[in-house]
Design a protein around this motif. Structure first.
Motif, PDB file in Angstrom:
ATOM      1  N   LEU A   1       6.985   6.323   3.944  1.00 25.41           N
ATOM      2  CA  LEU A   1       5.847   6.216   3.035  1.00 25.41           C
ATOM      3  C   LEU A   1       4.533   6.340   3.792  1.00 25.41           C
ATOM      4  O   LEU A   1       4.402   5.836   4.912  1.00 25.41           O
ATOM      5  CB  LEU A   1       5.871   4.874   2.295  1.00 25.41           C
ATOM      6  CG  LEU A   1       7.116   4.556   1.471  1.00 25.41           C
ATOM      7  CD1 LEU A   1       6.972   3.186   0.810  1.00 25.41           C
ATOM      8  CD2 LEU A   1       7.371   5.630   0.416  1.00 25.41           C
ATOM      9  N   ASP A   2       3.554   7.016   3.179  1.00 18.67           N
ATOM     10  CA  ASP A   2       2.199   7.036   3.717  1.00 18.67           C
ATOM     11  C   ASP A   2       1.225   7.083   2.551  1.00 18.67           C
ATOM     12  O   ASP A   2       1.623   6.997   1.380  1.00 18.67           O
ATOM     13  CB  ASP A   2       1.986   8.196   4.697  1.00 18.67           C
ATOM     14  CG  ASP A   2       2.197   9.560   4.050  1.00 18.67           C
ATOM     15  OD1 ASP A   2       1.831   9.729   2.874  1.00 18.67           O
ATOM     16  OD2 ASP A   2       2.733  10.464   4.716  1.00 18.67           O
ATOM     17  N   LEU A   3      -0.056   7.230   2.845  1.00 21.89           N
ATOM     18  CA  LEU A   3      -1.083   7.152   1.801  1.00 21.89           C
ATOM     19  C   LEU A   3      -0.980   8.298   0.803  1.00 21.89           C
ATOM     20  O   LEU A   3      -1.450   8.190  -0.329  1.00 21.89           O
ATOM     21  CB  LEU A   3      -2.475   7.140   2.448  1.00 21.89           C
ATOM     22  CG  LEU A   3      -3.628   6.563   1.615  1.00 21.89           C
ATOM     23  CD1 LEU A   3      -3.305   5.135   1.179  1.00 21.89           C
ATOM     24  CD2 LEU A   3      -4.933   6.606   2.407  1.00 21.89           C
TER      25      LEU A   3
ATOM     26  N   THR B   1       1.896   9.497  -0.320  1.00 20.99           N
ATOM     27  CA  THR B   1       3.141   9.397  -1.069  1.00 20.99           C
ATOM     28  C   THR B   1       2.880   9.037  -2.528  1.00 20.99           C
ATOM     29  O   THR B   1       2.085   8.131  -2.834  1.00 20.99           O
ATOM     30  CB  THR B   1       4.055   8.322  -0.460  1.00 20.99           C
ATOM     31  OG1 THR B   1       4.292   8.613   0.912  1.00 20.99           O
ATOM     32  CG2 THR B   1       5.389   8.268  -1.193  1.00 20.99           C
TER      33      THR B   1
ATOM     34  N   GLN C   1      -0.424  -1.010  -0.238  1.00 22.90           N
ATOM     35  CA  GLN C   1      -1.568  -0.093  -0.138  1.00 22.90           C
ATOM     36  C   GLN C   1      -2.359  -0.343   1.138  1.00 22.90           C
ATOM     37  O   GLN C   1      -2.840   0.594   1.784  1.00 22.90           O
ATOM     38  CB  GLN C   1      -2.475  -0.244  -1.361  1.00 22.90           C
ATOM     39  CG  GLN C   1      -1.858   0.237  -2.669  1.00 22.90           C
ATOM     40  CD  GLN C   1      -1.704   1.746  -2.723  1.00 22.90           C
ATOM     41  OE1 GLN C   1      -2.150   2.465  -1.838  1.00 22.90           O
ATOM     42  NE2 GLN C   1      -1.042   2.244  -3.760  1.00 22.90           N
TER      43      GLN C   1
ATOM     44  N   LEU D   1      -0.370   1.244   3.985  1.00 20.65           N
ATOM     45  CA  LEU D   1      -0.394   2.704   3.892  1.00 20.65           C
ATOM     46  C   LEU D   1      -1.736   3.279   4.329  1.00 20.65           C
ATOM     47  O   LEU D   1      -1.797   4.385   4.881  1.00 20.65           O
ATOM     48  CB  LEU D   1      -0.074   3.159   2.463  1.00 20.65           C
ATOM     49  CG  LEU D   1       1.336   2.840   1.951  1.00 20.65           C
ATOM     50  CD1 LEU D   1       1.540   3.413   0.560  1.00 20.65           C
ATOM     51  CD2 LEU D   1       2.395   3.353   2.911  1.00 20.65           C
ATOM     52  N   SER D   2      -2.798   2.524   4.120  1.00 22.12           N
ATOM     53  CA  SER D   2      -4.119   2.993   4.546  1.00 22.12           C
ATOM     54  C   SER D   2      -4.255   3.034   6.064  1.00 22.12           C
ATOM     55  O   SER D   2      -5.139   3.711   6.595  1.00 22.12           O
ATOM     56  CB  SER D   2      -5.211   2.093   3.954  1.00 22.12           C
ATOM     57  OG  SER D   2      -5.173   0.801   4.550  1.00 22.12           O
TER      58      SER D   2
ATOM     59  N   ASN E   1      10.875   3.951   3.443  1.00 25.33           N
ATOM     60  CA  ASN E   1      10.905   3.899   1.989  1.00 25.33           C
ATOM     61  C   ASN E   1      12.071   2.999   1.572  1.00 25.33           C
ATOM     62  O   ASN E   1      13.230   3.289   1.917  1.00 25.33           O
ATOM     63  CB  ASN E   1      11.095   5.309   1.426  1.00 25.33           C
ATOM     64  CG  ASN E   1      10.965   5.368  -0.086  1.00 25.33           C
ATOM     65  OD1 ASN E   1      11.125   4.366  -0.784  1.00 25.33           O
ATOM     66  ND2 ASN E   1      10.678   6.545  -0.599  1.00 25.33           N
TER      67      ASN E   1
END
Length: 366
Positions: free
Chosen positions: A91-93, A95, A118, A121-122, A255
């Motif tokens: 997962l990243d920003l 996704t 969040q 991910l940022s 994920n």
């Protein structure tokens, strides 16, 4: 006239609740200390040189064959038709987060943790790569921590795989003759992360697995090179690293759909059900989850160091310590018998290969 008694006088204060909770967590930690374990010392089993050479020949044969593109994933889809394709293993920003990811608690999802997710991910880089290099077809080996690796001398052959996935804190520095010294991916949760970091590959990716809310706090501290709060320390069941000496670009977040798919679609466990302390036996081991991840990153997948022979209770569980096989009998979270049946089915069907024969030995004599 009697003075009215205010109800709040009988309610425990926040300080008392925190104190009682802290004492409970400390007591739980104390019970996990080696002082309270009486496992017998495992028996050292020498490796037969003929058996060792047979394993080496088998691994060299696999490496010499022509690689089959998308083979492992296609076999997994064919044999497990109810399995739902995971679009992005990391997962990243960028996704797209579907609602299903918030329907389950960790490690199957991020229920009630959208803000924490969040925030992490940022901080993470875009992980658009699939784990592949410049070649068109890639062989992957998931190196387990099983004692079966001890004395096999497979290190130089394991290093020849395109992608080498290692689990938890399995060391390499003093054991490279048996397990190799290349690490493409190191996969762990906070408590199982190496306390002494030995992976020096410049292309290494550290894949963080979230099992509880406080794991997000630890991961944020590792990425930003800051410290964890004293309060957070109370929620880890054993000591966690205070730093992970790698660059921000090397961190990845798994994920949770990979673990949910492993549990529900592959192992056919019932839906996730959390208890007051821990889980029912519906959480797959990190090894089987890593195998599933490997089918998304690689074309062909092999295992090394897998297999729990619970009938040999005094044999070494890990290649790097003296913990006996009996330790696995106390495991309450994982169902190793079900996993063994699943892995054996994959090996016997040819979907994956077992390099060390702990699950199913194709190179052993009849």
């Amino acid at each position: 006239m009697r003075r009215a008694v205010k109800p709040w006088l009988f309610q425990p204060s926040k300080r008392l609740i925190i104190l009682l909770l802290s004492l409970a967590l400390i007591s739980l930690a104390i019970l996990k200390l080696p002082l309270f374990h009486t496992d017998p010392k495992p028996v050292e089993v020498p490796v037969d040189p003929i058996y060792r050479e047979r394993i080496h020949s088998y691994v060299r044969e696999i490496l010499a064959k022509e690689c089959r593109p998308s083979f492992a994933r296609q076999k997994m889809k064919t044999e497990h038709s109810r399995s739902t394709q995971v679009v992005e293993p990391f997962l990243d920003l960028n996704t797209h987060l579907n609602e299903q990811i918030f329907q389950y608690p960790p490690p199957f999802g991020f229920m009630n943790m959208k803000n924490k997710l969040q925030e992490i991910l940022s901080l993470l880089p875009a992980s658009s790569e699939s784990g592949r290099g410049v070649r068109d077809c890639h062989r992957c080996v998931v190196v387990g921590n099983g004692g079966i690796l001890k004395g096999l001398g497979l290190g130089h052959l394991l290093n020849q795989f395109d992608i080498v996935i290692r689990l938890n804190s399995g060391p390499v520095q003093d054991f490279s003759a048996d397990v190799g010294n290349r690490t493409s991916i190191r996969m762990s949760y906070p408590e199982s992360c190496p306390k002494v970091w030995e992976d020096m590959d410049s292309e290494l990716k550290y894949v963080a697995v979230i099992y509880k809310s406080v794991d997000f706090h630890w991961l944020r501290a590792m990425i930003t090179k800051t410290s964890i709060s004293l309060w957070d320390w109370l929620f880890f069941w054993q000591k966690v690293p205070v730093s992970v000496p790698i660059k921000t670009s090397q961190f990845r977040l798994l994920n949770p759909e990979i673990i949910r798919e492993t549990s529900s679609d592959l192992l056919h466990y019932p839906d996730a059900r959390e208890r007051l302390w821990g889980w029912d036996q519906n959480v797959p081991t990190l090894g089987v989850s890593a195998l599933n991840l490997a089918t998304y990153l690689c074309d062909e997948v092999s295992l090394a160091g897998f297999g729990y022979n619970l009938s040999q209770k005094e044999v070494t569980l890990h290649y790097y310590d003296d913990k006996p096989m009996t330790s696995m009998l106390k495991e309450a979270m994982h169902n190793v018998q079900t996993e063994t049946v699943f892995l054996k089915r994959l090996v016997t069907s040819g979907s994956i290969t077992d390099l060390t024969g702990g699950i199913h030995c194709k190179f052993c004599s009849s």
